[in-house]
Design a protein around this motif. Structure first.
Motif, PDB file in Angstrom:
ATOM      1  N   GLU A 152       0.848  -1.258   0.077  1.00 59.13           N
ATOM      2  CA  GLU A 152       0.048   0.019  -0.046  1.00 59.13           C
ATOM      3  C   GLU A 152       0.825   1.384   0.054  1.00 59.13           C
ATOM      4  N   CYS A 153       1.706   1.365   0.833  1.00 58.32           N
ATOM      5  CA  CYS A 153       2.882   2.314   0.841  1.00 58.32           C
ATOM      6  C   CYS A 153       3.484   2.782  -0.649  1.00 58.32           C
ATOM      7  N   LEU A 154       4.003   1.494  -1.127  1.00 64.58           N
ATOM      8  CA  LEU A 154       4.641   1.819  -2.287  1.00 64.58           C
ATOM      9  C   LEU A 154       3.804   2.394  -3.508  1.00 64.58           C
ATOM     10  N   ALA A 155       2.399   1.625  -3.548  1.00 64.21           N
ATOM     11  CA  ALA A 155       1.482   2.051  -4.392  1.00 64.21           C
ATOM     12  C   ALA A 155       0.953   3.512  -4.149  1.00 64.21           C
ATOM     13  N   ALA A 156       0.792   4.079  -3.108  1.00 65.04           N
ATOM     14  CA  ALA A 156       0.414   5.429  -2.868  1.00 65.04           C
ATOM     15  C   ALA A 156       1.478   6.556  -3.582  1.00 65.04           C
ATOM     16  N   PHE A 157       3.109   6.106  -3.266  1.00 62.58           N
ATOM     17  CA  PHE A 157       3.991   6.767  -4.045  1.00 62.58           C
ATOM     18  C   PHE A 157       3.974   6.700  -5.326  1.00 62.58           C
ATOM     19  N   ARG A 158       3.829   5.509  -6.014  1.00 63.56           N
ATOM     20  CA  ARG A 158       3.867   5.050  -7.457  1.00 63.56           C
ATOM     21  C   ARG A 158       2.755   6.039  -8.041  1.00 63.56           C
ATOM     22  N   ASP A 159       1.576   6.307  -7.513  1.00 65.05           N
ATOM     23  CA  ASP A 159       0.430   6.910  -7.894  1.00 65.05           C
ATOM     24  C   ASP A 159       0.704   8.272  -7.983  1.00 65.05           C
ATOM     25  N   ARG A 160       1.452   8.774  -7.130  1.00 61.08           N
ATOM     26  CA  ARG A 160       1.794  10.038  -6.939  1.00 61.08           C
ATOM     27  C   ARG A 160       2.425  10.533  -8.300  1.00 61.08           C
ATOM     28  N   ASN A 161       3.589   9.617  -8.607  1.00 55.72           N
ATOM     29  CA  ASN A 161       4.508   9.979  -9.641  1.00 55.72           C
ATOM     30  C   ASN A 161       4.009   9.832 -10.741  1.00 55.72           C
ATOM     31  N   ALA A 162       3.086   8.778 -10.905  1.00 58.98           N
ATOM     32  CA  ALA A 162       2.550   8.267 -12.465  1.00 58.98           C
ATOM     33  C   ALA A 162       1.885   9.310 -13.280  1.00 58.98           C
ATOM     34  N   ASN A 163       1.410  10.592 -12.686  1.00 57.73           N
ATOM     35  CA  ASN A 163       0.820  11.538 -13.359  1.00 57.73           C
ATOM     36  C   ASN A 163       1.562  12.996 -13.481  1.00 57.73           C
ATOM     37  N   ILE A 164       2.779  12.772 -13.234  1.00 56.52           N
ATOM     38  CA  ILE A 164       3.467  13.989 -13.097  1.00 56.52           C
ATOM     39  C   ILE A 164       3.623  14.449 -14.407  1.00 56.52           C
ATOM     40  N   LEU A 165       4.165  13.640 -15.348  1.00 57.38           N
ATOM     41  CA  LEU A 165       4.260  13.985 -16.845  1.00 57.38           C
ATOM     42  C   LEU A 165       3.280  13.351 -17.744  1.00 57.38           C
ATOM     43  N   PRO A 166       3.023  14.111 -18.836  1.00 52.71           N
ATOM     44  CA  PRO A 166       2.166  13.584 -19.764  1.00 52.71           C
ATOM     45  C   PRO A 166       2.510  12.121 -20.518  1.00 52.71           C
ATOM     46  N   THR A 167       1.774  11.354 -20.778  1.00 49.89           N
ATOM     47  CA  THR A 167       1.801  10.031 -21.255  1.00 49.89           C
ATOM     48  C   THR A 167       2.912  10.156 -22.650  1.00 49.89           C
ATOM     49  N   GLY A 168       4.016   9.359 -22.317  1.00 49.65           N
ATOM     50  CA  GLY A 168       5.041   9.435 -23.508  1.00 49.65           C
ATOM     51  C   GLY A 168       5.907  10.426 -23.440  1.00 49.65           C
ATOM     52  N   ALA A 169       6.036  11.268 -22.120  1.00 53.24           N
ATOM     53  CA  ALA A 169       6.768  12.312 -22.357  1.00 53.24           C
ATOM     54  C   ALA A 169       8.313  12.156 -22.329  1.00 53.24           C
ATOM     55  N   LEU A 170       8.757  10.905 -22.018  1.00 57.42           N
ATOM     56  CA  LEU A 170      10.111  10.657 -22.120  1.00 57.42           C
ATOM     57  C   LEU A 170      10.432   9.693 -23.456  1.00 57.42           C
ATOM     58  N   THR A 171       9.391   9.420 -24.183  1.00 57.53           N
ATOM     59  CA  THR A 171       9.700   8.557 -25.468  1.00 57.53           C
ATOM     60  C   THR A 171      10.871   9.319 -26.423  1.00 57.53           C
ATOM     61  N   GLY A 172      11.687   8.273 -26.654  1.00 64.43           N
ATOM     62  CA  GLY A 172      12.969   9.036 -27.482  1.00 64.43           C
ATOM     63  C   GLY A 172      14.209   8.892 -26.595  1.00 64.43           C
ATOM     64  N   LEU A 173      14.024   8.881 -25.079  1.00 64.92           N
ATOM     65  CA  LEU A 173      15.106   9.235 -24.372  1.00 64.92           C
ATOM     66  C   LEU A 173      15.689   7.741 -24.015  1.00 64.92           C
ATOM     67  N   LYS A 174      17.017   7.330 -24.053  1.00 64.50           N
ATOM     68  CA  LYS A 174      17.598   6.213 -23.645  1.00 64.50           C
ATOM     69  C   LYS A 174      18.237   6.441 -22.180  1.00 64.50           C
ATOM     70  N   VAL A 175      17.857   5.875 -21.244  1.00 61.49           N
ATOM     71  CA  VAL A 175      18.259   6.275 -19.832  1.00 61.49           C
ATOM     72  C   VAL A 175      18.749   5.188 -18.952  1.00 61.49           C
ATOM     73  N   GLY A 176      19.892   5.312 -18.564  1.00 57.62           N
ATOM     74  CA  GLY A 176      20.700   4.263 -17.582  1.00 57.62           C
ATOM     75  C   GLY A 176      20.012   4.426 -15.992  1.00 57.62           C
ATOM     76  N   VAL A 177      19.910   3.321 -15.489  1.00 54.74           N
ATOM     77  CA  VAL A 177      19.523   3.675 -14.222  1.00 54.74           C
ATOM     78  C   VAL A 177      20.448   2.806 -13.269  1.00 54.74           C
ATOM     79  N   TYR A 178      21.327   3.496 -12.581  1.00 54.33           N
ATOM     80  CA  TYR A 178      22.474   2.784 -11.749  1.00 54.33           C
ATOM     81  C   TYR A 178      21.530   2.478 -10.425  1.00 54.33           C
TER      82      TYR A 178
END
Length: 474
Positions: A152-178
């Motif tokens: 529940e804790c993680l889901a609440a935070f995921r929901d908070r961040n899932a709408n910050i940007l428009p759908t597909g806002a980062l399309t075209g970017l290749k991002v590494g996650v360390y």
């Protein structure tokens, strides 16, 4: 045990003993005595991936259950996720984490039902712990089985961040996650993919790796550069151990300054008033679309500054630290959704804001960073630097202008001095050097600003060398 810039810190071996139970008990008693909580109220506990964290969390759970709290286990989650869930549930929280410091140390961050504790709360908890210790506090494990609220804790935070940007806002970017050992590692991958980025996870570790996003090690930078070159990445992102400080590197693997990430996030949110410590870049005032208030280093001071801004009638108030962690004291409307105030450090907003700006402008991050025209800055620290020695050094430098001038004579001539937190010296040639003992660990930090990267790095090296020289001579 000692409260630093954010939370309690100490040796892991001590916190695995009764010290953690002592401070958890002191925190619980403070909540009850102050009327901020009652017997039977929920209390949330989270932890990072350090080897010592599970044992410390068990001690804290037993101690708080013994006081009559209904303890919920939120698992290994980012600190801002725990803080958000606590605000939603109107429940106090306790996060077992040492953030970015080495694994032989750990810590605890405390949250009231209405948010992160302040310096007055720290003093009260310390006083309660001292009374318990003098009364021969003895901890007995209870074997408490807390309710699991991690999903529940993680889901609440995921929901908070899932709408910050428009759908597909980062399309075209290749991002590494360390990924290393940050509790933000899986959610970072998930969210970046959610917004359309192509993600390359790497460096996942089952043993704890300390990553200081404010003073990124040469070894970490070499790793980022190698992966960026190998996979032809547009950016590399990561976070510290508990996921409240962001790390963003450009297409070459070179980390961007945390205060630049904070500046980008504040503009992204539409803040009109920003609170940031004195260690943040001196060019922030001219680069943003907001008024700026400077504070001492540490989230409690930034939060206090944000509260004062709100009390003065400001309606769009945010803050950030030089490490890039972003805080908000106001609700903001972003992408047609309300982003509720979260007055604790968060790594996700600055990461998403920075990547979305790069995608929107279709510019490499290195070009985007240069477009803000901030003075070039550098920071580093001397590790395992005794607290007593740093205290004597600062006392010497503050004793009078003659001492400070003599100390800096090989570097430059003193122009002006700020003593908000440590000593921040503007030299007559407009370079800036700042000496400050860490509030979290036995470390002496140095910050430098100059007209070029080479000049900033040279000034930083000179400052660190003067600290070493003084310590050896005294």
């Amino acid at each position: 045990m000692k409260f630093g810039t954010s939370g309690l810190r100490g040796l892991s071996v001590d916190l695995k003993g009764q010290a953690s139970a002592l401070y958890a008990t002191a925190f619980g008693r403070y909540l009850l005595d102050s009327g901020m909580a009652r017997h039977g109220d929920a209390l949330l506990i989270g932890q990072d991936f350090r080897d010592s964290s599970p044992e410390i969390a068990v001690n804290c759970t037993d101690a708080l259950a013994g006081l009559g709290f209904d303890v919920y286990d939120c698992g290994s989650v980012p600190t801002p996720a725990l803080a958000l869930y606590g605000l939603q549930q109107k429940a106090a929280c306790l996060m077992v984490t040492g953030s970015h410091i080495p694994a032989d140390r750990n810590g605890i961050k405390f949250y009231r039902p209405d948010g992160e504790i302040d310096k007055a709360d720290e003093a009260a908890i310390t006083g309660e712990a001292t009374k318990l210790d003098r009364a021969s506090f003895a901890f007995e494990p209870r074997g408490t089985k807390p309710q699991d609220r991690s999903a529940e804790c993680l889901a609440a935070f995921r929901d908070r961040n899932a709408n910050i940007l428009p759908t597909g806002a980062l399309t075209g970017l290749k991002v590494g996650v360390y990924q290393h050992s940050t509790v933000a590692r899986d959610l970072l991958v998930e969210l970046l993919e959610h917004f359309g980025a192509t993600v390359v996870p790497f460096g996942r570790s089952e043993t704890f790796i300390p990553v200081d996003t404010e003073a990124v090690s040469k070894e970490t930078i070499a790793k980022l550069k190698d992966v960026a070159r190998q996979h032809r990445l547009d950016a590399v992102v990561s976070a510290d151990g508990d996921g409240d400080r962001p790390l963003v590197a450009d297409e070459t693997g070179t980390p961007l300054r945390g205060d630049l990430l904070g500046l980008i996030a504040a503009n992204f949110l539409g803040a009109t008033s920003v609170v940031t410590p004195v260690t943040s870049n001196s060019g922030i005032e001219a680069a943003g679309r907001f008024s700026v208030v400077r504070t001492r280093v540490g989230s409690p001071f930034v939060i206090s500054g944000m509260q004062e801004a709100r009390a003065a009638g400001q309606t769009h108030v945010a803050g950030f630290e030089a490490n890039g962690g972003v805080l908000s004291a106001s609700d903001f409307e972003v992408n047609g959704h309300v982003l509720r105030a979260l007055p604790t450090r968060d790594c996700f907003v600055p990461i998403l804001a920075t990547l979305s700006l790069a995608a929107l402008k279709r510019q490499p991050l290195s070009i985007l960073a240069a477009s803000f025209h901030l003075p070039l800055a550098a920071a580093d620290r001397l590790e395992n630097f005794p607290v007593e020695t740093s205290g004597r050094l600062m006392a010497f430098l503050r004793a009078g202008p003659t001492n400070l001038a003599a100390f800096l004579q090989p570097i430059g001539e003193v122009g002006s001095v700020s003593d908000i937190d440590g000593l921040r010296v503007t030299l007559t040639d407009r370079r800036i050097i700042h000496f400050r003992p860490s509030g979290n660990a036995p470390e002496m930090r140095c910050y430098a600003e100059a007209e070029s990267e080479g000049a900033a790095q040279g000034l930083l090296r000179a400052g660190l060398e003067r600290i070493r020289w003084w310590a050896q001579a005294n």
